[in-house]
Write a protein that holds these residues in place. Structure first.
Motif, PDB file in Angstrom:
ATOM      1  N   VAL A   1     -24.265 -29.428   1.523  1.00 33.75           N
ATOM      2  CA  VAL A   1     -24.159 -29.326   0.066  1.00 33.75           C
ATOM      3  C   VAL A   1     -23.831 -27.889  -0.346  1.00 33.75           C
ATOM      4  O   VAL A   1     -22.938 -27.637  -1.172  1.00 33.75           O
ATOM      5  N   LEU A   2     -24.553 -26.915   0.228  1.00 37.46           N
ATOM      6  CA  LEU A   2     -24.300 -25.524  -0.121  1.00 37.46           C
ATOM      7  C   LEU A   2     -22.930 -25.062   0.353  1.00 37.46           C
ATOM      8  O   LEU A   2     -22.266 -24.252  -0.320  1.00 37.46           O
TER       9      LEU A   2
ATOM     10  N   LEU B   1     -20.450 -26.387  -2.170  1.00 41.52           N
ATOM     11  CA  LEU B   1     -20.586 -25.610  -3.397  1.00 41.52           C
ATOM     12  C   LEU B   1     -19.944 -24.238  -3.244  1.00 41.52           C
ATOM     13  O   LEU B   1     -19.214 -23.767  -4.129  1.00 41.52           O
ATOM     14  N   MET B   2     -20.200 -23.625  -2.102  1.00 41.34           N
ATOM     15  CA  MET B   2     -19.652 -22.290  -1.838  1.00 41.34           C
ATOM     16  C   MET B   2     -18.130 -22.328  -1.810  1.00 41.34           C
ATOM     17  O   MET B   2     -17.445 -21.456  -2.385  1.00 41.34           O
TER      18      MET B   2
ATOM     19  N   PHE C   1     -20.865 -20.528   7.437  1.00 40.78           N
ATOM     20  CA  PHE C   1     -22.102 -20.815   6.726  1.00 40.78           C
ATOM     21  C   PHE C   1     -22.879 -21.948   7.394  1.00 40.78           C
ATOM     22  O   PHE C   1     -24.105 -21.858   7.562  1.00 40.78           O
TER      23      PHE C   1
ATOM     24  N   PHE D   1     -23.314 -16.949   1.929  1.00 36.30           N
ATOM     25  CA  PHE D   1     -23.268 -17.631   0.636  1.00 36.30           C
ATOM     26  C   PHE D   1     -23.064 -16.634  -0.502  1.00 36.30           C
ATOM     27  O   PHE D   1     -22.196 -16.824  -1.367  1.00 36.30           O
TER      28      PHE D   1
ATOM     29  N   ALA E   1     -26.548 -21.604   8.855  1.00 37.11           N
ATOM     30  CA  ALA E   1     -27.700 -22.313   8.283  1.00 37.11           C
ATOM     31  C   ALA E   1     -28.339 -23.274   9.267  1.00 37.11           C
ATOM     32  O   ALA E   1     -29.525 -23.602   9.146  1.00 37.11           O
TER      33      ALA E   1
ATOM     34  N   LEU F   1     -19.776 -16.230  -2.973  1.00 30.41           N
ATOM     35  CA  LEU F   1     -19.924 -16.398  -4.420  1.00 30.41           C
ATOM     36  C   LEU F   1     -19.477 -15.157  -5.181  1.00 30.41           C
ATOM     37  O   LEU F   1     -18.961 -15.250  -6.300  1.00 30.41           O
TER      38      LEU F   1
ATOM     39  N   GLY G   1     -27.337 -17.486   6.376  1.00 34.92           N
ATOM     40  CA  GLY G   1     -26.708 -18.338   5.368  1.00 34.92           C
ATOM     41  C   GLY G   1     -26.643 -17.649   4.030  1.00 34.92           C
ATOM     42  O   GLY G   1     -25.640 -17.747   3.305  1.00 34.92           O
ATOM     43  N   LEU G   2     -27.712 -16.935   3.677  1.00 34.99           N
ATOM     44  CA  LEU G   2     -27.748 -16.219   2.407  1.00 34.99           C
ATOM     45  C   LEU G   2     -26.661 -15.143   2.345  1.00 34.99           C
ATOM     46  O   LEU G   2     -25.984 -14.974   1.326  1.00 34.99           O
TER      47      LEU G   2
ATOM     48  N   ILE H   1     -28.746 -29.989   3.298  1.00 39.52           N
ATOM     49  CA  ILE H   1     -28.746 -28.749   2.509  1.00 39.52           C
ATOM     50  C   ILE H   1     -27.561 -27.863   2.901  1.00 39.52           C
ATOM     51  O   ILE H   1     -26.850 -27.312   2.042  1.00 39.52           O
ATOM     52  N   ALA H   2     -27.326 -27.740   4.218  1.00 38.25           N
ATOM     53  CA  ALA H   2     -26.224 -26.893   4.689  1.00 38.25           C
ATOM     54  C   ALA H   2     -24.880 -27.415   4.192  1.00 38.25           C
ATOM     55  O   ALA H   2     -24.028 -26.633   3.725  1.00 38.25           O
TER      56      ALA H   2
END
Length: 899
Positions: free
Chosen positions: A258-259, A262-263, A285, A707, A289, A711, A703-704, A255-256
């Motif tokens: 992939v995000l 993406l970020m 990040f 992220f 995470a 974004l 992480g939020l 998950i870390a």
């Protein structure tokens, strides 16, 4: 099977002596030096196989085999390439510290096979070229003739050629607490190891008597050699915690990553952010995470559990086993010494007139003798006085009280039980012994010629059938003699044996000082039969309660013993685990693996079992989805202990090989200790789960924050180093506090947890999500508010970090209680360590904010009291939100219960 002269004869127990010698190409005169050299070259040395050991560096590297650690290592390499020295150093320190904690706590893996090798005899007395010589035991070959004396370690599996009152201590191999009596007669080929009196086995000890045997099997072919082979073939079972954390780590790492990708893509495509900034943000990040403090918290929580269990006489050799105990669904227990006291005790005494009940257990001469519920005095019961007299005089054992008040036996366990019975009646050995015939396996009795105040008697104690053969009369109720009623005594022996009691008999006859006692004298004399002793190794009182507790916890207890079926069944009934018929070794031998899976589903008591049977039983239970704890003390238990999910060895009477194969060693050999250890294992799992549910919102929030900032093209509210700071101090203070949480009241009323179930249930996942949103959202809002108010970047980031920290402090208070309200006195009374941890956290955070070197390293600055009040307010809101959630859940449960 090879028929070449000199080849091993594994079925020697089933063959006559002359046929064994013929198959071995040997004789009672032994072998020549030339024959020995040829056989040594053909069959190899009489030694056990060596096993590969894990090196220290292999064990160290294994500590880093974790997906979350891979991500951190990658982050460290990237920061090093980019020249971010401080970031690289901090990440490297986290990785190294976590690895060292696991390395040190796990310790050096012990080698069970090395311990077994230590059991073997270094030298043997062998007949070579017609002369008795001492040779290294490794040089023994099939066909060698070996002499045995009391105290000798037996060097190989020998077929006996001579046996004079020979008894061997085989408990390490067979699990039987009594010494094994030896004879020369062949037995059925299918007889188990414990039922082969014509054989003595490598690794066991001569307890009494002497003998001569021919080497039938050496090295890996011996019974103990087969066991070492089984240990090597057993694969280490992965613990439920290891499996759960492996899946959990993989999911978090994926998950870390992939995000993070993406970020980076969104930030580059929308804002054309430079690659250096993108990489640092991605690293920040990933670090945010990944709960990098989790391995340390797990190690510390398990280490604390190890300490607690050691205080309860359960010494843990492998840390993960502490938690695995909490998942156990079945406990396979040995009988002798674990469920029982390993102290033979006379419980019933039967004469022709009365059946006496004897109270008290063990070797302490404390208790009484009663008949029909009333105390029985020797002066009023002549039959009792006579049978107590035999117990006192025809006996070579003694019991003594040590300085610590415990009573210890010197001598044979059965003799000790009878001696203690005599002491309970008040009968002591005050006469003088004139002569004796020691007990031997051929005649199965002991006789003593004793002078009792001038009157001389020949006292006889032994197997009931042998004493009945030598008796013509019996003692009546008034102490006079009457004709022997043999049918009555044979029925009484059957009844006592049917209740699992070992039965010995007592007899005597008048004698004179001129008598000389030998086996011939005893055989020719006509004795007066007095009565029977019913002897048993009684169950531990605390074991009965412990069995009830673990059964209430949904754990099934099974007894697997090498003892006889009747004894096993009797003890199983007393401790409360017998719920059907007892299965014996021969039945297990003939069962297929599929049949065995059906058998273990419904059967709780197994008797006359071999090492192979025990191993197959554990494997069958595991195939049925059970998480198995297995107890044992002998070398024969080592393979099944290694196979079990949790191997539990006896620390007092267990062999070193068994302890090395086990995960946990009981310092008191007590089943009740297993019950306490299961409770602690469940508590440790609860605390680990609480720690994870507490830690992940910090990572989720951090992480939020990063992220969302990437974004939206915002400045990062917190830097990667500040993220690491929060993660580490949270792990070593607040998360650690949860390791000290006491067990919840219903912990031993729950059913065992499913080892295949997800580590986090839906309730835990939902709480992690909304607390992450609350913490992350509040941190971002505080940062943006500070920036909009004109604060410098380092000031705004310090405010943001303080908000994260204070939110975690308040979240800790509510996380200590998973379902019930935290607004209770237990918040202040049940875990004082938590308040010390909160204090340590605040001190560290103040240093982070106000100390100059910390300000330089982490880019922080001093802030006002107003900012602290804002952070405290955010923490209070998070506390209230979780408390409301718990209240709503409790209300929903109440409504469902009333529908």
């Amino acid at each position: 099977m090879s028929t070449t002269a000199g080849a091993p004869v594994p079925d020697a127990h089933a063959l006559p002596v002359d046929q064994v010698l013929d198959r071995l190409g040997s004789s009672v005169k032994g072998l020549s030096a030339g024959a020995v050299a040829d056989r040594l070259a053909e069959h190899g040395p009489n030694a056990l196989p060596q096993a590969e050991q894990e090196t220290w560096w292999q064990r160290l590297l294994r500590q880093f085999n974790d997906p979350m650690i891979y991500v951190l290592i990658t982050a460290g390499v990237l920061t090093a390439i980019m020249g971010q020295v401080i970031d690289t150093a901090v990440i490297a320190a986290v990785v190294v510290i976590n690895g060292l904690v696991g390395f040190i706590q796990e310790g050096k893996a012990a080698d069970a096979l090395e311990s077994i090798r230590d059991m073997l005899s270094p030298e043997s007395e062998v007949l070579r070229d017609g002369t008795w010589v001492q040779v290294p035991s490794e040089e023994l070959v099939p066909g060698d003739v070996v002499k045995l004396r009391a105290g000798d370690k037996i060097p190989a599996d020998l077929r006996l050629l001579e046996a004079a009152s020979l008894r061997t201590e085989e408990s390490a191999l067979t699990g039987e607490s009594l010494t094994a009596e030896k004879s020369l007669a062949a037995v059925d080929e299918a007889a188990g190891v414990g039922d082969r009196p014509s054989m003595v086995f490598s690794g066991t000890t001569v307890a009494a008597g002497s003998g001569v045997g021919v080497v039938a099997v050496t090295g890996a072919g011996t019974e103990i050699g087969r066991i070492t082979g089984m240990i090597q073939d057993v694969e280490q079972v992965e613990t439920p915690l290891t499996k759960a954390m492996g899946k959990f780590s993989s999911i978090i790492a994926v998950i870390a990553l992939v995000l993070a990708v993406l970020m980076v893509l969104v930030s580059w495509l929308l804002y054309r952010t430079g690659w250096a900034d993108l990489l640092m943000s991605a690293i920040g990040f990933a670090v945010a995470a990944i709960p990098e403090g989790l391995p340390a918290v797990m190690a510390i929580t398990l280490a604390l559990g190890v300490q607690k269990m050691a205080g309860q006489n359960a010494i843990t050799r492998r840390m993960n086993s502490v938690e695995t105990l909490g998942s156990v669904t079945t406990i396979c227990s040995d009988k002798t010494g674990t469920l029982t006291r390993n102290e033979m005790t006379v419980q019933h005494v039967l004469t022709r007139a009365h059946t006496y009940q004897v109270s008290g257990v063990g070797y302490a001469p404390e208790g009484s003798v009663a008949v029909d519920g009333e105390p029985a005095a020797l002066a009023e019961h002549r039959d009792l006085a006579l049978i107590a007299e035999v117990a006192a005089y025809a006996n070579d054992s003694a019991v003594r009280q040590t300085e610590d008040g415990a009573w210890k036996l010197a001598g044979e366990p059965t003799d000790g039980g009878i001696k203690v019975f005599a002491l309970k009646t008040g009968c002591e050995d005050n006469g003088s012994r004139l002569a004796t015939v020691p007990f031997d396996s051929e005649h199965k009795y002991m006789a003593t010629l004793d002078d009792l105040d001038g009157d001389v008697f020949l006292h006889l104690k032994g197997a009931p059938d042998r004493l009945l053969d030598r008796s013509s009369a019996q003692i009546s109720a008034d102490g006079s003699t009457e004709p022997l009623d043999r049918a009555f005594w044979e029925d009484a022996v059957d009844e006592l044996g049917g209740h699992g009691l070992r039965v010995l008999a007592a007899a005597r006859r008048d004698a004179t000082h001129a008598d000389r006692v030998s086996n011939a004298d005893v055989d020719e004399g006509e004795f007066t039969f007095i009565g029977l002793y019913g002897i048993i190794d009684p169950p531990r009182e605390e074991a009965i309660e412990a069995v009830r507790i673990v059964q209430d916890a949904g754990i099934r207890v099974r007894m697997i013993t090498g003892d006889h079926a009747s004894t096993a069944t009797a003890i199983a009934k007393e401790v409360g685990i017998a719920d059907g018929r007892t299965i014996t070794g021969p039945e297990l031998e003939s069962a297929s693996d599929e049949d065995l899976q059906r058998i273990v589903a419904d059967t709780t008591v197994y008797a006359r079992t071999s090492p192979e049977h025990k191993l197959r039983l554990v494997q069958a239970l595991q195939r049925n989805g059970e998480v198995v704890a297995m107890t044992g003390d002998g070398v024969n238990d080592a393979p099944s202990l290694k196979q079990a999910d949790v191997g539990v060895a006896m620390g007092v009477k267990g062999t070193e090989a068994t302890k090395d194969a086990a995960d946990i060693v009981l310092a008191d050999d007590n089943f009740a200790t297993i019950s306490r250890a299961v409770s602690m294992g469940r508590n440790i799992y609860d605390n680990l789960k609480k720690a994870i549910v507490f830690m992940l919102p910090t990572n989720g929030a951090q992480g939020l924050v990063i992220f969302v900032a990437m974004l939206l093209g915002m400045t990062l509210p917190i830097t990667p180093l500040q993220v690491l700071w929060v993660n580490l101090i949270t792990a070593v203070t607040l998360s650690l506090a949860l390791s000290f949480e006491p067990a919840e009241p219903d912990i031993m009323k729950r059913k065992p947890r499913d080892p295949d179930a997800s580590f986090l249930d839906s309730e835990a996942i939902l709480r992690i999500l909304y607390v992450s949103l609350l913490l992350g959202g509040a941190t971002t809002l505080v940062f943006e508010w500070a920036i909009s108010a004109g604060a410098q970047l380092d000031v705004a980031r310090t405010w943001a970090v303080n908000t994260l920290v204070m939110g975690q402090v308040f979240y800790l208070f509510t996380a200590r209680f998973s379902r019930v309200s935290a607004l209770r006195k237990e918040l202040f009374t049940t875990n004082p360590i938590s308040w010390l941890c909160v204090g340590a956290m605040l001190v560290l955070q103040l240093a982070f904010v106000y100390l100059p070197f910390a300000q330089v390293a982490f880019q922080t600055t001093a802030v006002s009291l107003q900012s602290w009040l804002l952070s405290v307010t955010v923490g209070a809101v998070i506390f209230a939100a979780v408390e409301v959630d718990k209240a709503l859940r409790r209300g929903a449960e109440t409504r469902r219960a009333t529908v």
